[in-house]
Scaffold this active site. Structure first.
Site, mmCIF file in Angstrom:
data_model
loop_
_atom_site.group_PDB
_atom_site.id
_atom_site.type_symbol
_atom_site.label_atom_id
_atom_site.label_comp_id
_atom_site.label_asym_id
_atom_site.label_seq_id
_atom_site.Cartn_x
_atom_site.Cartn_y
_atom_site.Cartn_z
ATOM 1 N N ARG A 143 0.817 -1.332 -0.034
ATOM 2 C CA ARG A 143 0.081 0.006 -0.052
ATOM 3 C C ARG A 143 0.722 1.230 0.050
ATOM 4 O O ARG A 143 2.032 1.229 0.510
ATOM 5 C CB ARG A 143 -0.766 0.041 1.103
ATOM 6 C CG ARG A 143 -1.848 1.067 1.142
ATOM 7 C CD ARG A 143 -2.871 1.162 2.479
ATOM 8 N NE ARG A 143 -3.631 2.323 2.728
ATOM 9 C CZ ARG A 143 -4.134 2.568 3.725
ATOM 10 N NH1 ARG A 143 -4.055 2.315 4.867
ATOM 11 N NH2 ARG A 143 -5.185 3.469 3.611
ATOM 12 N N HIS A 144 0.362 2.220 -0.334
ATOM 13 C CA HIS A 144 1.161 3.601 -0.522
ATOM 14 C C HIS A 144 1.344 4.061 0.838
ATOM 15 O O HIS A 144 0.489 3.513 1.781
ATOM 16 C CB HIS A 144 0.358 4.708 -1.281
ATOM 17 C CG HIS A 144 -1.081 4.841 -0.620
ATOM 18 N ND1 HIS A 144 -1.349 5.533 0.615
ATOM 19 C CD2 HIS A 144 -2.202 4.529 -1.080
ATOM 20 C CE1 HIS A 144 -2.507 5.372 0.916
ATOM 21 N NE2 HIS A 144 -3.174 4.730 -0.040
#
Ligand SMILES: *[C@@H]1O[C@H](CO)[C@@H](O)[C@H](O)[C@H]1NC(C)=O
Ligand SMILES: *[C@@H]1O[C@H](CO)[C@@H](O)[C@H](O)[C@H]1NC(C)=O
Ligand SMILES: *[C@@H]1O[C@H](CO)[C@@H](O)[C@H](O)[C@H]1NC(C)=O
Length: 440
Positions: A69-70
């Site tokens: 995930r970012h």
């Protein structure tokens, strides 16, 4: 402690202790961090939940697939509007309960969507960690160039480029390029969640709000006339605590509205929202993971058939070309969103509890989102070559996951034969493909 890179050292200097501790990737960090940081579910910063275990001595890692995930970001527009709306109930009073005295001079000052410095650091730490874990023991070119993709939104691409920069810094090579995949409506993108017919359920979160929020509301409603707070306002204040603390690199005053035991309840609220929104609790969620899992199996087996047969989210123009979907790399890294990681782990069969109960949390549940997909969270599938043949192992927040509920012959140490895993994924993607069709 591993040696610091230059940017990390300077960044850490202006960071409050708990945040820099969490971002240091020390396994003990979670014990020393305040509860709001480790129990904010999808809004927690990344921290490892177990020490990384080396594979058994008879095995070595031949391939690594990271779905990440970012890093930490400002709130999305929707979340920002929700928080501002709850804040408006508190503003402009002459008197406040002691926990809210800070409101006299408080100003909301968060941006929208962009990656934060803390999020860039999470991504750089992850790139450095992959190099140190998988590439540094032998010659540094042993891993070759990682193949990196990112779903095309700014925070996701910046997370990927920070990762790439840190990896290349350790490898003393130039940063690996990043292939971006469009997020426009109608685009085929296995790193993006698109299920128009499967909107997340809000019912369970609301039921849980009605259980845990009243006692917190009662503590704050000591003014006349009352603020008129409801359960959603309480949740929004908890989100403000999480976002402001990451953005300001200091503990937000909103964290002071909550007691230690409240954070378990806040965490469960996030767990319910992701479980019934994008995980096992939404019958259309798993279909969103089919494209990625087909790509994963193609990489693990070196067999393009798995991507060629995909009728879900794979872009066949990209995946039929070995320049844009190579099968000869050791390290694959895909950057995406929590709402894609949740379907992928659900489709694979991980974190599969009995259905979560919206009023009675099971403290032993496996679906704990601050460990599944916090900011910078990652799912890692390792392919291992062992004296007893090819195996896979799956790690989430560095914790080795048990595979026994879906992978035949899985071992207690988390290993399962590659052939059994592939068979399990063939069954899962067949069912998931049917579910995917019902999204449209
Ligand atoms: C790293 O992330 C930051 C956001 O905090 C961004 O400004 C910067 O451009 C990124 N660095 C790279 C190399 O992409
Ligand atoms: C597939 O990817 C190519 C190359 O990026 C792009 O031009 C095309 O529009 C994409 N197709 C779909 C359906 O997303
Ligand atoms: C949740 O658990 C409670 C207590 O065990 C039970 O009464 C209730 O029926 C459960 N709810 C659902 C939807 O299963």
């Amino acid at each position: 402690m591993p040696s610091n890179t230059h940017h990390r050292a300077s960044w850490t200097a202006r960071t409050c202790t708990w945040l820099s501790l969490l971002l240091s990737l020390e396994v003990s960090a979670a014990e020393h961090a305040p509860s709001f940081a480790t129990h904010s579910a999808q809004y927690s910063p990344y921290f490892p939940s177990a020490p990384y275990q080396e594979p058994p001595p008879s095995c070595h890692v031949t391939q690594v697939n990271v779905l990440q995930r970012h890093g930490a970001r400002y709130p999305t527009l929707g979340a920002a509007l929700d928080m501002v709306s709850s804040l408006s109930k508190l503003q402009g009073r002459k008197s406040y309960p002691s926990e809210l005295e800070f409101m006299r001079s408080y100003k909301y000052n968060l941006g929208v969507n962009s990656l934060l410095p803390a999020g860039a650091l999470e991504s750089r730490q992850a790139g450095k960690e992959v190099f140190e874990r998988y590439c540094s023991r032998t010659r540094s070119d042993d891993c070759g160039e990682p193949f990196i993709r990112a779903s095309l939104s700014e925070r996701v691409v910046q997370s990927a480029s920070n990762w790439s920069l840190a990896f290349s810094y350790e490898a003393r090579s130039s940063p690996p390029p990043i292939l971006t995949i469009s997020e426009r409506i109608g685009a085929k993108n296995p790193l993006e969640n698109r299920c128009p017919n499967g909107p997340p359920s809000l019912k369970e979160q609301r039921e849980w709000q009605d259980v845990f929020a009243p006692s917190i509301i009662a503590r704050l409603e000591t003014v006349d006339p009352p603020f008129g707070l409801d359960g959603l306002d309480i949740v929004n204040f908890a989100h403000l605590c999480a976002f402001e603390s990451l953005a300001l690199e200091a503990t937000s005053p909103f964290c002071g509205l909550f007691r230690e035991e409240d954070w378990e309840a806040i965490e469960y609220h996030g767990d319910l929202s992701k479980y019934f929104g994008f995980g096992h609790g939404n019958p259309l969620a798993r279909g969103q993971g089919v494209g990625y899992v087909n790509e994963l199996v193609a990489r693990l087996t070196g067999d393009r058939t798995y991507i060629e047969q995909d009728t879900t989210q794979i872009n066949h123009t990209l995946d039929s070309d070995s320049a844009t979907f190579p099968l000869d790399r050791k390290i694959y890294v895909d950057f995406s969103h929590d709402n894609l990681i949740a379907p992928v782990v659900s489709l694979i069969g991980l974190f599969n509890d009995p259905p979560l109960n919206s009023t009675h949390p099971d403290p032993h549940r496996r679906w704990v989102f601050s460990e599944i997909a916090p900011f910078g969270g990652r799912l890692v599938v390792e392919r291992l070559s062992c004296s007893a043949g090819e195996h896979v192992r799956i790690l989430s927040s560095d914790a080795v996951q048990p595979l026994g509920s879906f992978c035949e012959g899985a071992l207690a140490n988390g290993l399962c034969r590659l052939s059994s895993f592939v068979k399990a994924m063939e069954m899962a993607t067949a069912i998931g493909t049917e579910e995917y069709r019902r999204c449209f």
